[in-house]
Write a protein that holds these residues in place. Structure first.
Motif, mmCIF file in Angstrom:
data_model
loop_
_atom_site.group_PDB
_atom_site.id
_atom_site.type_symbol
_atom_site.label_atom_id
_atom_site.label_comp_id
_atom_site.label_asym_id
_atom_site.label_seq_id
_atom_site.Cartn_x
_atom_site.Cartn_y
_atom_site.Cartn_z
ATOM 1 N N PHE A 1 11.479 -1.908 -7.291
ATOM 2 C CA PHE A 1 10.624 -1.423 -8.043
ATOM 3 C C PHE A 1 11.138 -0.350 -9.217
ATOM 4 N N TRP B 1 3.741 -10.112 -1.276
ATOM 5 C CA TRP B 1 4.628 -11.099 -2.270
ATOM 6 C C TRP B 1 5.562 -10.251 -3.217
ATOM 7 N N LEU C 1 0.041 10.003 -6.609
ATOM 8 C CA LEU C 1 0.595 8.743 -5.558
ATOM 9 C C LEU C 1 -0.699 8.301 -5.080
ATOM 10 N N LEU D 1 -0.333 -8.644 -0.452
ATOM 11 C CA LEU D 1 -0.291 -7.477 -1.511
ATOM 12 C C LEU D 1 0.585 -7.904 -2.473
ATOM 13 N N ASN D 2 0.383 -7.401 -3.680
ATOM 14 C CA ASN D 2 1.452 -7.325 -4.730
ATOM 15 C C ASN D 2 2.427 -6.293 -4.221
ATOM 16 N N GLY D 3 3.755 -6.646 -3.808
ATOM 17 C CA GLY D 3 4.739 -5.748 -3.356
ATOM 18 C C GLY D 3 5.636 -5.097 -4.486
ATOM 19 N N VAL D 4 5.309 -5.547 -5.707
ATOM 20 C CA VAL D 4 6.204 -4.939 -6.677
ATOM 21 C C VAL D 4 6.399 -3.548 -6.403
ATOM 22 N N ASP D 5 5.120 -2.951 -6.520
ATOM 23 C CA ASP D 5 5.198 -1.444 -6.426
ATOM 24 C C ASP D 5 5.236 -1.182 -4.969
ATOM 25 N N ALA D 6 6.445 -1.031 -4.079
ATOM 26 C CA ALA D 6 6.438 -0.967 -2.715
ATOM 27 C C ALA D 6 5.821 0.149 -2.074
ATOM 28 N N ASN D 7 5.716 1.298 -2.923
ATOM 29 C CA ASN D 7 5.360 2.554 -2.216
ATOM 30 C C ASN D 7 3.755 2.107 -2.156
ATOM 31 N N THR D 8 3.181 1.621 -3.435
ATOM 32 C CA THR D 8 1.732 1.781 -3.442
ATOM 33 C C THR D 8 0.974 0.506 -2.276
ATOM 34 N N ALA D 9 1.930 -0.442 -2.250
ATOM 35 C CA ALA D 9 1.651 -1.424 -1.500
ATOM 36 C C ALA D 9 1.562 -1.095 0.026
ATOM 37 N N ARG D 10 2.298 -0.183 0.392
ATOM 38 C CA ARG D 10 2.409 0.369 1.827
ATOM 39 C C ARG D 10 1.327 1.284 2.109
ATOM 40 N N LEU D 11 1.020 1.900 1.066
ATOM 41 C CA LEU D 11 -0.169 2.907 1.326
ATOM 42 C C LEU D 11 -1.527 1.761 1.589
#
Lengths: 369, 391
Positions: free
Chosen positions: A175, A165, B60, B141-151
């Motif tokens: 971000f 989302w 990270l 997923l909360n995709g705001v932090d894209a890197n964490t979301a990808r992990l």
């Protein structure tokens, strides 16, 4: 009272903008940095250099390597034929990863066994390695689906359907760019306020200021306003660049953003003036700025999430105004978060601003050397 | 030597460095440092403090990610999937019965993701149901932090595939993926982000400290008028510069040594390369960063501006453009060109290899050459720009 403060504000602006070098340092570098950093700061990888070590003569491996070749994320630097060639490529950072396809790959698939693909990655930057591995995984998954679709392999009884989302393509620039807005605004505000009192103290003009009819509160306000105005202007410029140039979606309420920005600026000015009034020389002022700014940026959730920190460090970040402003920025830009999320950020910033400004004002009077 | 020629332009009769005069200058600087012990604190305590704070603070590696699990109608399969997520070290599961509650938790940042299974999830592992279309497990997923979301998405896939294989095994079948991806991560097999972030932090911190130590020393002499006093002494400009550089260099190397000891001792980063190479690279890098500080100080001639410039040109560029955290090869070409002007970039490349891989000459050679070039360049520039002149 008003015109006394105004006179001080004018004097402060003159002090900043009279000197050509000082004028340049306040205006130009932040805008240049915003552009350069926004382009630079992304976790997404492009043109990942990779090498292929394909021992399989069959058609299935060719289909897989063609998929890698066709991906814009990858750039093939070598095709190797011996295992001994892997190490020099990875050691010397020529290839971030080597895709090794086993001799039996096509045969295994034909006989209903899983085809094995091995990936060797340079883990010196483990995050980059992880991102690259995820890219490879996506390509292997796509190839798997193709095998299932053409009836070469059996499917799964259940599949994961993942959606993100607020940021469906998981662009990490969305971000980072709002975060850069926060960091640059902090930087500008600190450099305009933090050395100002220290300089006057060192040059002895602060004592002169204290014997004028200006009351400490008025000095405090007069010293705060220029930093706030400059921060507001730079923040707005950054906002426009983020939304119009980098096309970061701006989904939420601008009123929330500017309330957050105002509180953030007040707390940054408060910290700046506190550093300034604590230091006797400009060198100490500079040291104070570094001592505050570096941890404030690194421990703000700007690049590495606060949730990954050990719990005591997470508690420490509660003293950091940047932390709250990051949530506000991303909440407005990407999420259009509910008001409760914003209020949870507003009051700690207001508290930090009140505490630092009060203390700075008190120190004006009580620290005359 | 260019530096020397620049330094003696005004008084050409002196061609060599007078050891006695130089000693006097160094003594003066040391006295100034000792009288104001804050710079000792900057050199020794600040690197240790920053490394400690940031070494613990930057990571990270997401673990204990709060995750909402929604099973709209309870079933044995849903319970076992939820247990599989709860059993993973990466997740901390909170159960919800209704999707809207989970969504509310996601929008208010109480959870970072939602896993949702629907009514048709029961009976998923029936051996006779294998010809049915696959049932979806929804992951939001909360995709705001894209890197964490990808992990997190990768972790979720791991949990899911293990659970699937487990279910199949219990039902007496084998589930095999059509393709199997096996990865081997060299140099950092446990994928600890701290292993590359901590060496990078040493470079970021030392960039700051180098500039901080020297950024104001020349400007201060100009501003206080003591520069004129120094000029009327027989000390040459080159000796003044060296006298400023040497004490700070010694202190900076002390800070550097402390940082390396802490990286290995406190943060358990392996040091696989040789120590002498690390010392060599560190000293060349420190010369560059002291040189940049000195240069700012000479150009600005005013502590206020020198301080501002030092803040702007050191921290954020070293943090964002050095490859410390963001991959340089993925940046647009013009930005990549800019990164070549960032000394930390070369030092970080050497540090990451030295700590994690060993002495890789293909990496160390070009980067050390670039650092040496920058050191010579900035120190020469300081020499040229600081001819004795009054204006």
């Amino acid at each position: 009272m008003f015109h006394r403060i105004l006179a001080l504000v004018v004097k402060e602006f003159l002090a900043i903008f009279r000197d050509k070098r000082s004028r340049l340092t306040v205006v130009v570098p932040p805008l240049v940095q915003l552009m350069v950093f926004s382009y630079a700061a992304t976790y997404d990888l492009e043109r990942v250099p990779y090498a292929v070590y394909n021992e399989d003569p069959g058609a299935f491996s060719r289909s897989l390597t063609a998929r890698l070749d066709g991906s814009p994320n990858f750039r093939k630097v070598a095709e190797i034929t011996r295992e001994a060639e892997i190490a020099p490529l990875v050691d010397g950072r020529e290839a971030l990863l080597v895709v090794h396809i086993d001799r039996r790959f096509s045969r295994d698939i034909l006989s209903g066994e899983p085809g094995r693909v091995q990936v060797i990655l340079d883990g010196r930057n483990s995050n980059t390695a992880m991102v690259a591995l995820n890219y490879v995984r996506a390509i292997v998954m796509a190839e798997s689906r193709e095998l299932v679709r053409t009836g070469r392999a059996a499917g799964f009884p259940a599949v994961l359907e993942t959606r993100a989302w607020y940021n469906p393509n998981l662009e990490s620039r969305w971000f980072i760019v709002p975060g850069i807005l926060g960091v640059i605004t902090l930087l500008v505000t600190l450099i305009t306020t933090a050395l100002s009192v220290a300089r006057e103290r060192e040059q002895g003009t602060f004592d002169q200021l204290l014997v004028t009819p200006l009351r400490p509160v008025e000095i405090l306000i007069g010293k705060s306003i220029p930093g706030c105005i400059i921060g507001l202007v730079e923040g707005t410029a950054c906002l426009l660049v983020a939304a119009l140039w980098f096309q970061v979606p701006l989904r939420g309420n601008l009123f929330m953003l500017y309330t957050g920005l105002a509180l953030f600026l007040l707390s940054a000015v408060g910290v700046g003036l506190l550093i300034s009034s604590l230091s006797v020389t400009q060198q100490q002022g500079l040291l104070g700025v570094f001592l505050f700014m570096v941890p404030a940026v690194i421990l703000s959730g700007f690049t590495t999430p606060i949730g990954n920190m050990p719990v005591p460090v997470q508690h420490l970040t509660r003293l950091n105004p940047v932390r709250y402003f990051m949530v506000v920025l991303r909440g407005v830009f990407l999420e259009d978060a509910p008001a409760s999320v914003f209020f949870a950020q507003f009051w700690p910033m207001a508290l930090i601003a009140a505490a630092t400004l009060t203390l700075a004002g008190w120190l004006f009077r009580h620290r005359i050397n | 030597m260019t530096v020397h020629r620049g330094g003696t332009a005004v008084r050409p009769r002196r061609r060599s460095i007078g050891m006695r005069r130089l000693r006097g200058m160094i003594r003066k600087e040391f006295l100034q440092i000792v009288r104001d012990p804050r710079s000792i604190a900057i050199a020794f305590l600040l690197p240790a403090f920053l490394l400690l704070l940031h070494g613990y603070g930057v990571s990270l590696d997401a673990d204990n990610v709060p995750l909402a699990f929604v099973a709209e109608s309870p079933s044995a399969e849903a319970t076992s999937l939820s247990a599989a997520f709860a059993g993973s070290p990466y997740f901390e599961v909170r159960k919800y019965r209704a999707m809207q509650d989970a969504v509310a938790a996601l929008t208010t940042h109480q959870v970072d993701g939602i896993v949702r299974v629907r009514e048709d999830f029961a009976g998923i592992a029936d051996p006779d149901g294998s010809d049915r279309p696959p049932r979806p497990i929804q992951v939001i997923l909360n995709g705001v932090d894209a890197n964490t979301a990808r992990l997190v998405s990768g972790y979720a896939e791991g949990v899911w595939s293990l659970w699937l294989a487990d279910q199949a095994r219990q039902a007496g079948r084998e589930i095999q993926p059509p393709l199997e991806l096996v990865s081997r991560i060299w140099y950092n097999s446990e994928m600890r982000s701290r292993n590359f972030l901590v060496p990078g932090l040493i470079a970021v911190n030392m960039t700051l400290i180098g500039a901080l130590l020297t950024a104001m020393v020349m400007a201060r002499e100009w501003e206080r008028g003591t520069m004129e006093a120094l000029m009327v002494t027989p000390v040459s400009m080159f000796e003044i510069l060296l006298g400023k550089l040497i004490p700070y260099f010694i202190m900076g190397m002390g800070g550097m040594a402390l940082s390396v000891v802490m990286a290995v001792g406190v943060f358990a980063v392996p040091l696989r390369g040789s120590l002498w190479l690390l010392v060599l690279a560190a000293s060349v890098f420190l010369l560059v960063s002291l040189g940049i500080g000195l240069f700012i100080s000479i150009i600005a001639r005013n502590q206020f501006v020198a301080g501002q410039v030092a803040i702007i040109v050191t921290f954020l560029p070293a943090f964002l453009l050095s490859g410390y955290i963001f991959d340089i090869a993925s940046m647009p070409r013009p930005v990549q060109i800019i990164t070549h002007a960032i000394a930390a970039r070369y030092f970080i490349a050497i540090l990451q290899s030295s700590f994690l891989a060993g002495d890789v000459w293909a990496v160390v050679g070009p980067n050390l050459a670039a650092l040496s070039f920058m050191a010579v360049f900035f120190l020469a520039l300081c020499g040229v720009k600081s001819k004795k002149r009054l204006d």
